[in-house]
Scaffold this active site. Structure first.
Site, mmCIF file in Angstrom:
data_model
loop_
_atom_site.group_PDB
_atom_site.id
_atom_site.type_symbol
_atom_site.label_atom_id
_atom_site.label_comp_id
_atom_site.label_asym_id
_atom_site.label_seq_id
_atom_site.Cartn_x
_atom_site.Cartn_y
_atom_site.Cartn_z
ATOM 1 N N LYS A 61 -7.106 -1.932 6.099
ATOM 2 C CA LYS A 61 -8.449 -2.144 5.682
ATOM 3 C C LYS A 61 -9.131 -0.915 5.484
ATOM 4 O O LYS A 61 -10.029 -0.736 5.811
ATOM 5 C CB LYS A 61 -9.145 -2.587 7.166
ATOM 6 C CG LYS A 61 -8.385 -3.851 7.688
ATOM 7 C CD LYS A 61 -8.420 -5.076 6.749
ATOM 8 C CE LYS A 61 -9.537 -5.460 6.164
ATOM 9 N NZ LYS A 61 -9.695 -6.680 5.201
ATOM 10 N N THR B 42 -7.239 -1.257 0.538
ATOM 11 C CA THR B 42 -5.722 -1.568 -0.076
ATOM 12 C C THR B 42 -6.217 -2.612 -1.433
ATOM 13 O O THR B 42 -5.947 -2.352 -2.605
ATOM 14 C CB THR B 42 -4.969 -2.203 0.684
ATOM 15 O OG1 THR B 42 -5.130 -1.540 1.918
ATOM 16 C CG2 THR B 42 -3.479 -2.126 0.055
ATOM 17 N N THR C 278 1.810 -0.482 0.507
ATOM 18 C CA THR C 278 2.318 -0.242 1.650
ATOM 19 C C THR C 278 1.178 0.157 2.668
ATOM 20 O O THR C 278 0.710 0.848 2.086
ATOM 21 C CB THR C 278 3.765 0.946 1.507
ATOM 22 O OG1 THR C 278 4.246 1.121 2.928
ATOM 23 C CG2 THR C 278 2.998 2.014 1.223
ATOM 24 N N HIS C 279 1.627 -0.178 3.791
ATOM 25 C CA HIS C 279 0.704 0.257 4.805
ATOM 26 C C HIS C 279 1.644 1.237 5.906
ATOM 27 O O HIS C 279 1.108 1.866 6.788
ATOM 28 C CB HIS C 279 0.267 -0.462 5.833
ATOM 29 C CG HIS C 279 -0.812 -1.415 5.385
ATOM 30 N ND1 HIS C 279 -1.695 -1.036 4.595
ATOM 31 C CD2 HIS C 279 -0.983 -2.830 5.256
ATOM 32 C CE1 HIS C 279 -2.645 -1.970 4.059
ATOM 33 N NE2 HIS C 279 -2.068 -3.110 4.616
ATOM 34 N N SER D 68 -13.483 -3.482 10.802
ATOM 35 C CA SER D 68 -13.048 -4.513 9.507
ATOM 36 C C SER D 68 -11.764 -4.814 9.917
ATOM 37 O O SER D 68 -11.232 -6.045 9.798
ATOM 38 C CB SER D 68 -12.862 -3.463 8.206
ATOM 39 O OG SER D 68 -12.238 -4.519 7.010
ATOM 40 N N TYR E 194 -12.473 5.884 0.373
ATOM 41 C CA TYR E 194 -13.378 4.673 0.103
ATOM 42 C C TYR E 194 -14.802 4.685 -0.134
ATOM 43 O O TYR E 194 -15.183 4.353 -0.905
ATOM 44 C CB TYR E 194 -13.074 3.684 1.508
ATOM 45 C CG TYR E 194 -13.508 2.476 1.512
ATOM 46 C CD1 TYR E 194 -12.831 1.275 1.250
ATOM 47 C CD2 TYR E 194 -14.913 2.170 1.838
ATOM 48 C CE1 TYR E 194 -13.208 0.107 1.417
ATOM 49 C CE2 TYR E 194 -15.577 0.906 1.822
ATOM 50 C CZ TYR E 194 -14.517 -0.018 1.566
ATOM 51 O OH TYR E 194 -15.157 -1.504 1.608
ATOM 52 N N MET F 166 -13.419 -10.773 2.527
ATOM 53 C CA MET F 166 -14.138 -9.850 1.951
ATOM 54 C C MET F 166 -15.673 -9.883 2.636
ATOM 55 O O MET F 166 -16.329 -10.646 2.311
ATOM 56 C CB MET F 166 -14.356 -10.108 0.330
ATOM 57 C CG MET F 166 -12.971 -9.825 -0.331
ATOM 58 S SD MET F 166 -13.407 -9.648 -2.187
ATOM 59 C CE MET F 166 -14.216 -8.182 -2.429
ATOM 60 N N LYS G 195 -18.287 -7.179 4.093
ATOM 61 C CA LYS G 195 -19.264 -6.573 3.634
ATOM 62 C C LYS G 195 -18.822 -5.436 2.656
ATOM 63 O O LYS G 195 -19.610 -5.184 1.728
ATOM 64 C CB LYS G 195 -20.134 -6.023 4.747
ATOM 65 C CG LYS G 195 -20.777 -7.079 5.766
ATOM 66 C CD LYS G 195 -21.471 -6.707 7.026
ATOM 67 C CE LYS G 195 -22.177 -7.546 7.716
ATOM 68 N NZ LYS G 195 -22.828 -7.220 8.888
ATOM 69 N N GLY G 196 -18.056 -4.656 3.177
ATOM 70 C CA GLY G 196 -17.653 -3.481 2.364
ATOM 71 C C GLY G 196 -18.448 -2.598 2.187
ATOM 72 O O GLY G 196 -18.350 -1.668 1.092
#
Length: 304
Positions: free
Chosen positions: A56, A59, A116-117, A147, A202, A265, A267-268
């Protein structure tokens, strides 16, 4: 040898769809020890592009940007398959797919974009050996926590988060899938000094997507026209992606992701955590943040 413990008791499971493998104390959503062995021995190729993130943290957004760049802004090519089927996750097996993403990756032609995480110390050695380029995206922990909580609510393959208060405690103690946010972002921050890692934030991408996309282009040594650059920025904006069925995960069965509980998706927007955190939680979080990030040169903005 990494210490592996299957089905670690600290993470609750939804029936049948979720499997936890604890590796070096990090809870991972890996199907089995056998799959983890295959991940460790994954044969990277020199032209592989790796997208690494904590869950979150952008990605999906970055995948769309990279896909558009690799396809020279061709919107239709980027709609060839739903997002989850275009580029594989190194360590995951989704319930609606017949085989793990790793096996899909092995069958793909080059160049591959692989997600990948995994924390930096757990990525397959071949990725470093082949000197693969890695794009890492970090998101401020408050928005990341909220998120991640809502994603747990709507994704059937993730543990039931119970409520935000309980999830908050698990997140802060690193007892969520992929472990500690603090360890993850700091580990990859250190890795950028040893490997080809482009470390992005981000919040920076949200504030100036064109500038950040230009950084990516420079890192990938790719030239495109101003027209294509503007096209990429437009088509990877939150509002446009949210209306694109090939990018918003609405093509998945509700048994996998239930958008009626919470849209994928959502709010972002940086700073949305303020709508969920209590004053006490925020104060406690800030204290823990200062403690966990002491000595690090990493800084995050919790709003823009």
């Amino acid at each position: 040898m990494a210490k592996i413990e299957k089905n670690a008791p600290t993470v609750e499971k939804k029936p049948e769809l979720f499997n936890i493998l604890e590796v070096d104390g990090v809870p991972l959503a890996v199907l089995s020890k056998e799959l983890w062995d295959k991940i460790c021995n994954f044969p990277a190729r020199p032209d592989d592009l790796i997208l690494a993130t904590y869950p979150k943290s952008g990605t999906h957004w970055m995948q769309e940007i990279l896909d558009m760049i690799q396809n020279d802004g061709d919107v239709e090519k980027c709609k060839r398959f739903p997002s989850l089927d275009r580029h594989p996750f190194l360590e995951l097996k989704f319930p609606h797919k017949e085989k793990p993403d790793l096996e899909i990756a092995l069958e793909m032609s080059s160049p591959r974009l692989i997600k990948t995480h995994l924390p930096s110390h757990l990525i397959p050695p071949s990725i470093r050996k082949e000197n693969c380029k890695i794009v890492y995206v970090a998101r401020n922990p408050k928005d990341c926590l909220v998120s991640y909580y809502h994603f747990h609510r709507m994704a059937s393959f993730l543990p039931d988060p119970q409520n935000l208060e309980e999830f908050y405690e698990k997140f802060m103690s690193g007892k969520v899938t992929c472990g500690s946010w603090f360890d993850h972002v700091k580990g990859w921050w250190a890795a950028k000094d040893r490997h080809q890692v482009l470390y992005l934030f981000y919040e920076d991408i949200k504030k100036d997507p064109k500038w950040e996309t230009e950084k990516i282009l420079k890192f990938l040594e790719k030239d495109i026209s101003e027209e294509i650059l503007n096209k990429i920025v437009y088509h990877t904006s939150f509002d446009v992606m949210k209306q694109n069925p090939m990018a918003n995960y609405t093509t998945l069965p509700t048994s996998i992701m239930d958008h009626s509980i919470s849209p994928f998706m959502r709010k972002g927007m940086p700073g949305d955590w303020k709508n969920d955190f209590t004053v006490a939680q925020n104060e406690e979080f800030d204290k823990d943040y200062q403690k966990n990030m002491a000595g690090s040169s990493l800084t995050f903005r919790t709003e823009i």
